[in-house]
Design a protein around this motif. Structure first.
Motif, PDB file in Angstrom:
ATOM      1  N   CYS A 251       9.012  21.313 -20.706  1.00 31.99           N
ATOM      2  CA  CYS A 251       8.801  20.563 -22.198  1.00 31.99           C
ATOM      3  C   CYS A 251       8.379  19.178 -22.335  1.00 31.99           C
ATOM      4  N   GLU A 252       7.834  18.761 -23.168  1.00 34.95           N
ATOM      5  CA  GLU A 252       6.877  17.530 -23.169  1.00 34.95           C
ATOM      6  C   GLU A 252       7.935  16.839 -24.522  1.00 34.95           C
ATOM      7  N   SER A 253       8.832  17.267 -24.841  1.00 35.28           N
ATOM      8  CA  SER A 253       9.082  16.863 -25.320  1.00 35.28           C
ATOM      9  C   SER A 253      10.649  15.427 -25.533  1.00 35.28           C
ATOM     10  N   CYS A 254       9.737  13.852 -25.826  1.00 31.74           N
ATOM     11  CA  CYS A 254      10.848  13.375 -25.388  1.00 31.74           C
ATOM     12  C   CYS A 254      12.133  13.179 -25.419  1.00 31.74           C
ATOM     13  N   SER A 255      12.534  13.140 -26.611  1.00 32.69           N
ATOM     14  CA  SER A 255      13.894  13.206 -26.799  1.00 32.69           C
ATOM     15  C   SER A 255      14.599  14.325 -26.492  1.00 32.69           C
ATOM     16  N   VAL A 256      14.150  15.788 -25.928  1.00 33.62           N
ATOM     17  CA  VAL A 256      14.548  16.495 -25.586  1.00 33.62           C
ATOM     18  C   VAL A 256      15.158  16.055 -24.085  1.00 33.62           C
TER      19      VAL A 256
END
Length: 319
Positions: A251-256
């Motif tokens: 996953c490349e979502s920084c928030s995750v």
């Protein structure tokens, strides 16, 4: 694939981590120091069980000595200014001492199980000297099993990265072996300890049917509950967060990733709590420890000392 750089400091989480690690250090040092005093001053005869408990206390004290620098690291917003070498040694010592503590918790449970459930086995006739040899082998084994890349992992010389509970970012053979050891280190001992304690409870229920012996069963049940609570509270969150790290690896979502990093820090801090909770296990194991802890608490409150137990001969509560 490298993790995205989403490990920005969270002031709330970092402050909470610093406070938690500080409290764990104080409780662990105090509780295990009293346990160490009890072992050397209250026990007339050392049996293998006492030898294993002594090594557990030493491992917990070693873990506690690592916590002040970890606490300072988080209280300063994850800023490390003491050099990369000290950072590597600190992470290695914490991982090593934590693993040794879990190993001796398992050894204590296995020793108790054999003596209660299978009292006629020759292994129960081991001398304290043999127990010391076994303990030395456990220490050497944990040195070999503790991932050596914790000492050799390279960062830039001027990096402010310090001790973190977040896993190594490289995807390589050593990192894979580190992950396998991580899960085995907690899941295997938890299964073995649960099996041993369940067997002890069943055996005691079958043997101790008289009403005057029921307190021994209740004490055994309380000890089992404490061990399960220790593993559940200290290690289960870390196992779950490590699973999430693998699930969201791509996953490349920084928030995750940021949430997972913070959760990993908190769960990793909880793994150090077992050093502070171990003294409660000693209390349920032998009245000598209960007396020592009550004496300390009542002296802090300005009360007179409690009555000393009749015997200081070391026997656990169900032997």
């Amino acid at each position: 694939m490298a993790y995205p750089n989403c490990s920005a400091a969270s002031p709330v989480v970092d402050t909470a981590m610093g406070i938690m690690l500080t409290l764990e250090c104080v409780l662990s040092l105090t509780g295990n120091a009293v346990a160490l005093w009890t072992l050397f001053n209250r026990l007339k005869v050392w049996k293998p069980y006492a030898v294993y408990l002594f090594n557990l206390v030493v491992a917990d004290l070693l873990l506690a000595t690592c916590l002040p620098l970890f606490a300072a690291f988080y209280l300063k917003g994850k800023t490390w200014k003491l050099g990369h070498t000290l950072c590597q040694v600190l992470v290695f010592l914490l991982t090593f001492s934590r693993g040794v503590g879990v190993a001796f918790l398992t050894t204590v449970a296995l020793d108790r199980y054999l003596r209660v459930v299978h009292p006629r086995l020759r292994v129960n006739l081991l001398s304290p000297r043999a127990a010391r040899v076994i303990s030395s082998l456990i220490w050497l084994l944990m040195v070999a099993l503790t991932p050596q890349n914790l000492l050799t992992h390279k960062t830039t010389q001027n990096s402010t990265e310090g001790p973190s509970f977040y896993p190594t970012r490289e995807v390589e053979a050593s990192a894979t072996w580190q992950e396998v050891l991580f899960f085995l280190q907690f899941l295997l001992p938890f299964g073995l300890i649960s099996f041993c304690n369940t067997g002890i409870i069943r055996t005691l229920q079958r043997r101790l049917r008289e009403s005057d012996k029921q307190p021994r069963i209740r004490r055994a049940r309380a000890l089992v509950a404490m061990v399960l609570l220790l593993f559940g509270l200290c290690f289960l969150p870390s196992v779950l967060t490590r699973v999430l790290e693998h699930v969201f690896r791509e996953c490349e979502s920084c928030s995750v990733q940021h949430v997972i990093v913070q959760a990993s820090d908190i769960a990793g801090g909880l793994t150090c709590l077992h050093g502070a909770l171990s003294p409660t296990i000693y209390c349920f194991s032998n009245p000598a420890f209960t007396y020592s802890y009550r004496k300390v608490l009542k002296s802090l409150r300005g009360r007179r000392k409690t009555a000393e137990p009749a015997s200081s001969n070391f026997r656990d509560s169900y032997s």
